[in-house]
Motif scaffolding. Structure first.
Motif: not given
Length: 102
Positions: A70-74, A78-83
Motif C-alpha cells: 500500500v501507499r502512505d499518502m502522507s 503535492k502537485g501544482a493543484d495542491g493535492k
C-alpha cells in the motif's frame, strides 16, 4: 447477453479466488520485494498499522490482506493543484496482525 453474463460470472469467480485466505508467508513476499519495508502492527487493532515512514502515521488497512503493498499518502508530494500525487507516495507492506494479549 448470455455471453456477457457468463463472462461476468467467470470474472467474479476469478476475483473471489484472490482473497485474503491464501496470503503469502512473510519470507516469500519479503524476498520478492526487499526494497519495501513492513509497517508496524497496532496491538489490539488488526485494521491499523503504523507507517514505517516519517511522520509515522497510523493508517487504516481494513480490507487489505497481509503481505500486500500500500501507499502512505502522507509522504506524497503535492502537485501544482495542491493535492497529493499518489505516484510519489512511499510504498510499504502490510504485516500480519498482532495477537492481542488476553
Amino acid at each position: 447477453m448470455k455471453l456477457l453474463l457468463s463472462f461476468s460470472i467467470t470474472a467474479f469467480a476469478l476475483l473471489s479466488l484472490n482473497s485474503c485466505t491464501n496470503t503469502p508467508n512473510s519470507g516469500d513476499a519479503a524476498s520478492a520485494n526487499p526494497k519495501y519495508p513492513d509497517a508496524y502492527p497496532v496491538a489490539g487493532d488488526p485494521n491499523k498499522v503504523v507507517s514505517p515512514y516519517r511522520p509515522y502515521n497510523v493508517i487504516n488497512v481494513k480490507g487489505i490482506c497481509q503481505g500486500h503493498f500500500v501507499r502512505d499518502m502522507s509522504t506524497a508530494k503535492k502537485g501544482a493543484d495542491g493535492k497529493p500525487d499518489p505516484a510519489t507516495a512511499k510504498i510499504f507492506r502490510v504485516p500480519a496482525p498482532t495477537k492481542s494479549a488476553e
